[in-house]
Design a protein around this motif. Structure first.
Motif, PDB file in Angstrom:
ATOM      1  N   GLU A  30       0.826  -1.204   0.000  1.00  0.00           N
ATOM      2  CA  GLU A  30       0.000   0.000   0.000  1.00  0.00           C
ATOM      3  C   GLU A  30       0.867   1.263   0.000  1.00  0.00           C
ATOM      4  O   GLU A  30       1.832   1.358   0.743  1.00  0.00           O
ATOM      5  CB  GLU A  30      -0.920   0.012   1.225  1.00  0.00           C
ATOM      6  N   ARG A  31       0.495   2.217  -0.833  1.00  0.00           N
ATOM      7  CA  ARG A  31       1.182   3.507  -0.862  1.00  0.00           C
ATOM      8  C   ARG A  31       0.555   4.420   0.183  1.00  0.00           C
ATOM      9  O   ARG A  31      -0.670   4.571   0.231  1.00  0.00           O
ATOM     10  CB  ARG A  31       1.072   4.142  -2.243  1.00  0.00           C
ATOM     11  N   ARG A  54      11.016   8.566   9.158  1.00  0.00           N
ATOM     12  CA  ARG A  54      11.620   7.872  10.303  1.00  0.00           C
ATOM     13  C   ARG A  54      11.326   6.378  10.246  1.00  0.00           C
ATOM     14  O   ARG A  54      12.208   5.538  10.482  1.00  0.00           O
ATOM     15  CB  ARG A  54      11.076   8.480  11.592  1.00  0.00           C
ATOM     16  N   LEU A  55      10.102   6.025   9.895  1.00  0.00           N
ATOM     17  CA  LEU A  55       9.728   4.615   9.783  1.00  0.00           C
ATOM     18  C   LEU A  55      10.430   3.951   8.598  1.00  0.00           C
ATOM     19  O   LEU A  55      10.805   2.786   8.664  1.00  0.00           O
ATOM     20  CB  LEU A  55       8.212   4.497   9.643  1.00  0.00           C
ATOM     21  N   ALA A  56      10.640   4.704   7.531  1.00  0.00           N
ATOM     22  CA  ALA A  56      11.375   4.160   6.385  1.00  0.00           C
ATOM     23  C   ALA A  56      12.823   3.896   6.762  1.00  0.00           C
ATOM     24  O   ALA A  56      13.420   2.889   6.346  1.00  0.00           O
ATOM     25  CB  ALA A  56      11.293   5.134   5.206  1.00  0.00           C
ATOM     26  N   LEU A  61       8.917   0.936   6.472  1.00  0.00           N
ATOM     27  CA  LEU A  61       8.348   1.396   5.209  1.00  0.00           C
ATOM     28  C   LEU A  61       9.469   1.452   4.176  1.00  0.00           C
ATOM     29  O   LEU A  61      10.656   1.370   4.521  1.00  0.00           O
ATOM     30  CB  LEU A  61       7.701   2.770   5.378  1.00  0.00           C
ATOM     31  N   VAL A  62       9.074   1.638   2.927  1.00  0.00           N
ATOM     32  CA  VAL A  62      10.064   1.663   1.841  1.00  0.00           C
ATOM     33  C   VAL A  62       9.839   2.903   0.991  1.00  0.00           C
ATOM     34  O   VAL A  62       8.701   3.210   0.608  1.00  0.00           O
ATOM     35  CB  VAL A  62       9.948   0.404   0.954  1.00  0.00           C
ATOM     36  N   ASN A  63      10.922   3.613   0.681  1.00  0.00           N
ATOM     37  CA  ASN A  63      10.850   4.731  -0.255  1.00  0.00           C
ATOM     38  C   ASN A  63      10.993   4.183  -1.675  1.00  0.00           C
ATOM     39  O   ASN A  63      12.021   3.601  -2.028  1.00  0.00           O
ATOM     40  CB  ASN A  63      11.980   5.735   0.021  1.00  0.00           C
ATOM     41  N   VAL A  64       9.957   4.341  -2.476  1.00  0.00           N
ATOM     42  CA  VAL A  64       9.970   3.849  -3.849  1.00  0.00           C
ATOM     43  C   VAL A  64      10.055   5.047  -4.802  1.00  0.00           C
ATOM     44  O   VAL A  64       9.205   5.949  -4.742  1.00  0.00           O
ATOM     45  CB  VAL A  64       8.697   3.040  -4.166  1.00  0.00           C
ATOM     46  N   PRO A  65      11.070   5.092  -5.673  1.00  0.00           N
ATOM     47  CA  PRO A  65      11.217   6.214  -6.609  1.00  0.00           C
ATOM     48  C   PRO A  65       9.951   6.443  -7.425  1.00  0.00           C
ATOM     49  O   PRO A  65       9.332   5.487  -7.908  1.00  0.00           O
ATOM     50  CB  PRO A  65      12.390   5.776  -7.500  1.00  0.00           C
ATOM     51  N   THR A  70       5.856   3.348   0.664  1.00  0.00           N
ATOM     52  CA  THR A  70       4.937   2.214   0.602  1.00  0.00           C
ATOM     53  C   THR A  70       5.237   1.220   1.720  1.00  0.00           C
ATOM     54  O   THR A  70       6.317   1.222   2.304  1.00  0.00           O
ATOM     55  CB  THR A  70       5.030   1.476  -0.747  1.00  0.00           C
ATOM     56  N   VAL A  71       4.255   0.364   1.959  1.00  0.00           N
ATOM     57  CA  VAL A  71       4.410  -0.709   2.947  1.00  0.00           C
ATOM     58  C   VAL A  71       5.122  -1.879   2.263  1.00  0.00           C
ATOM     59  O   VAL A  71       4.704  -2.315   1.190  1.00  0.00           O
ATOM     60  CB  VAL A  71       3.039  -1.166   3.485  1.00  0.00           C
ATOM     61  N   PRO A  72       6.212  -2.389   2.844  1.00  0.00           N
ATOM     62  CA  PRO A  72       6.941  -3.469   2.185  1.00  0.00           C
ATOM     63  C   PRO A  72       6.153  -4.777   2.157  1.00  0.00           C
ATOM     64  O   PRO A  72       5.255  -5.000   2.971  1.00  0.00           O
ATOM     65  CB  PRO A  72       8.207  -3.616   3.049  1.00  0.00           C
TER      66      PRO A  72
END
Length: 218
Positions: A30-31, A54-56, A61-65, A70-72
């Motif tokens: 999920e984004r 902070r969670l990423a 969480l994941v930073n997606v270009p 998003t949730v991994p």
């Protein structure tokens, strides 16, 4: 700016989002849109943006270009690794906690176990997951080890997003509380080793369903 509790708004936002991830409010893949999250929390976008980053940084969480945060999605290999760590950490916390648990704590566990049974009967996953989190936290906090609890909560972030998938098979879901009832009975007998075994059974049982929804190819 400080909130009434003495923490910053950014800290409170982070804590709330961390809790939401732990109990499966967000789903794998999920984004998370900053504006929508801010509206759900009733706060501005700045503390949400800070909390998400902070969670990423923690891997929750994941930073997606070109997509944002998003949730991994766990692979089955990653899930198996997390499960083994959970068994070690939560088994230890459960046994230590049971040894130190007082009468009030044991009564709380029984009340929460009853609440989980009622939630399953009512087909209310949110109520079940909320009571389940409180049940485990009461037991683990009784261990007297803040570091152990911190490690457990960090690992929970990895599996929280798939936790709602526990309820896709209603026959399977109706037995989710069996191990908690065993925990309560063992705790009331003063059997700390029995509490540990029951917690391990709880983790193993849930894993049977959760592993099937992880990415087999990753």
């Amino acid at each position: 700016m400080k909130t009434p509790s003495g923490t910053t708004l950014q800290d409170d936002t982070y804590t709330t989002l961390r809790g939401w991830l732990t109990v499966g409010r967000f789903l794998p893949g999920e984004r998370l849109k900053i504006r929508q999250v801010a509206e759900a929390l009733g706060v501005g976008e700045m503390p949400v943006r800070s909390a998400l980053q902070r969670l990423a940084a923690e891997g929750a969480l994941v930073n997606v270009p070109n997509c944002g945060v998003t949730v991994p999605q766990l692979s089955r290999a990653q899930f198996d690794d997390v499960l083994q760590v959970r068994l070690m950490l939560e088994g230890e916390a459960a046994e230590k906690g049971a040894h130190r648990l007082d009468d009030a704590g044991r009564a709380e566990l029984r009340d929460l176990s009853n609440a989980m049974r009622a939630a399953l009967d009512a087909n209310d996953p949110k109520a079940y997951l909320d009571a389940n989190e409180r049940f485990h936290l009461i037991l683990y906090r009784a261990s007297g080890s803040p570091l152990l609890l911190e490690l457990i909560e960090t690992v929970w972030l990895q599996v929280g997003p798939v936790s709602n998938r526990l309820f896709e098979d209603q026959v399977f879901a109706m037995r989710l509380n069996d191990a908690h009832e065993d925990v309560v009975e063992a705790a009331e007998r003063g059997d700390s080793a029995g509490v540990r075994r029951a917690i391990e059974r709880d983790l193993f049982y849930a894993a049977q369903q959760l592993r099937t929804v992880c990415d087999a190819g990753a």
